[in-house]
Design a protein around this motif. Structure first.
Motif, mmCIF file in Angstrom:
data_model
loop_
_atom_site.group_PDB
_atom_site.id
_atom_site.type_symbol
_atom_site.label_atom_id
_atom_site.label_comp_id
_atom_site.label_asym_id
_atom_site.label_seq_id
_atom_site.Cartn_x
_atom_site.Cartn_y
_atom_site.Cartn_z
ATOM 1 N N VAL A 88 -7.610 -9.502 6.417
ATOM 2 C CA VAL A 88 -6.484 -8.889 5.712
ATOM 3 C C VAL A 88 -5.323 -8.812 6.686
ATOM 4 C CG1 VAL A 88 -5.608 -6.835 4.551
ATOM 5 C CG2 VAL A 88 -7.944 -7.622 4.101
ATOM 6 N N VAL A 123 0.860 -1.179 0.000
ATOM 7 C CA VAL A 123 0.000 0.000 0.000
ATOM 8 C C VAL A 123 0.897 1.230 0.000
ATOM 9 C CG1 VAL A 123 -1.816 1.251 1.209
ATOM 10 C CG2 VAL A 123 -1.815 -1.251 1.217
ATOM 11 N N THR A 150 -8.525 -0.322 2.495
ATOM 12 C CA THR A 150 -8.180 -1.709 2.793
ATOM 13 C C THR A 150 -9.346 -2.631 2.457
ATOM 14 O OG1 THR A 150 -6.751 -0.896 4.572
ATOM 15 C CG2 THR A 150 -7.291 -3.251 4.585
ATOM 16 N N ILE A 152 0.142 -6.076 2.531
ATOM 17 C CA ILE A 152 -1.058 -6.739 3.025
ATOM 18 C C ILE A 152 -1.417 -7.889 2.091
ATOM 19 C CG2 ILE A 152 -1.964 -4.700 4.209
ATOM 20 C CD1 ILE A 152 -3.906 -4.299 1.820
ATOM 21 N N ALA A 199 -3.422 4.008 5.634
ATOM 22 C CA ALA A 199 -4.459 3.833 4.620
ATOM 23 C C ALA A 199 -5.833 4.015 5.247
ATOM 24 C CB ALA A 199 -4.365 2.439 4.007
ATOM 25 N N VAL A 202 -3.284 0.208 8.597
ATOM 26 C CA VAL A 202 -2.294 -0.179 7.590
ATOM 27 C C VAL A 202 -1.421 1.042 7.328
ATOM 28 C CG1 VAL A 202 -1.923 -0.947 5.219
ATOM 29 C CG2 VAL A 202 -3.840 -1.887 6.547
ATOM 30 N N ILE A 208 -1.493 -7.912 7.817
ATOM 31 C CA ILE A 208 -0.426 -6.933 7.625
ATOM 32 C C ILE A 208 0.880 -7.663 7.898
ATOM 33 C CG2 ILE A 208 0.548 -4.716 8.323
ATOM 34 C CD1 ILE A 208 -2.283 -4.114 9.572
ATOM 35 N N ALA A 218 -5.569 -6.303 9.721
ATOM 36 C CA ALA A 218 -6.098 -4.968 9.444
ATOM 37 C C ALA A 218 -7.618 -4.966 9.556
ATOM 38 C CB ALA A 218 -5.686 -4.506 8.053
#
Length: 153
Positions: free
Chosen positions: A132, A26, A66, A107, A61, A101, A134, A141
């Motif tokens: 998700v 990201v 995400t 991710i 983010a 994030v 990290i 996340a």
């Protein structure tokens, strides 16, 4: 690549856990583009200098960015019923953002099919539990219960 299954295999795929997806980094550019699309320019996302003064030490983010990445990750983890001609995002039963994030983090998604039902002839509702990850962190996340509809010939 998605996993393609036959209609008569549906019951065998309830509980199916896909391999984790590839990692995605990201970037600040991606965060800035998302901010422009959503008109959400909160400093924690786009002002690198001001964000350094926060407990995160830099930009993060958007949670919805995400979440939006699930569409990208689904290309890898989805199951697809053979003969599908259209898939529709039907929404979420649950979404929780658990950890931010940080910019330049990697991710990836983990997915497990929890429910499949034929709601109309040749129309299937599929619920997938997604998290998700990290890279380098224990807390994901986000976690979500995502619902999709597949129309099959």
């Amino acid at each position: 690549m998605p996993t393609i299954i036959k209609k008569d295999q549906i019951d065998d795929y309830i509980g199916f856990e896909a391999e984790p997806t590839a990692w995605h980094q990201v970037t600040q550019s991606q965060i800035n583009n998302f901010a422009d699309c959503t008109l959400d320019h909160q400093f924690i996302h786009v002002d690198e200098e001001k964000a350094k003064q926060t407990p995160f030490g830099g930009t993060i983010a958007h949670g919805f960015l995400t979440l939006s990445m699930l569409s990208h990750f689904a290309e890898s983890f989805s199951i697809v019923i053979d003969g599908v001609y259209m898939g529709i995002n039907s929404g979420f039963d649950k979404v929780r953002f658990l950890a931010p994030v940080k910019v330049n983090s990697n991710i990836r998604a983990h997915a497990k099919v929890t429910h499949i039902e034929e709601t109309k002839p040749n129309q299937f509702r599929i619920k997938t539990e997604v998290s998700v990850e990290i890279e380098g962190q224990d807390t994901p996340a986000l976690i979500a219960e995502w619902i999709g509809i597949q129309m099959v010939k």
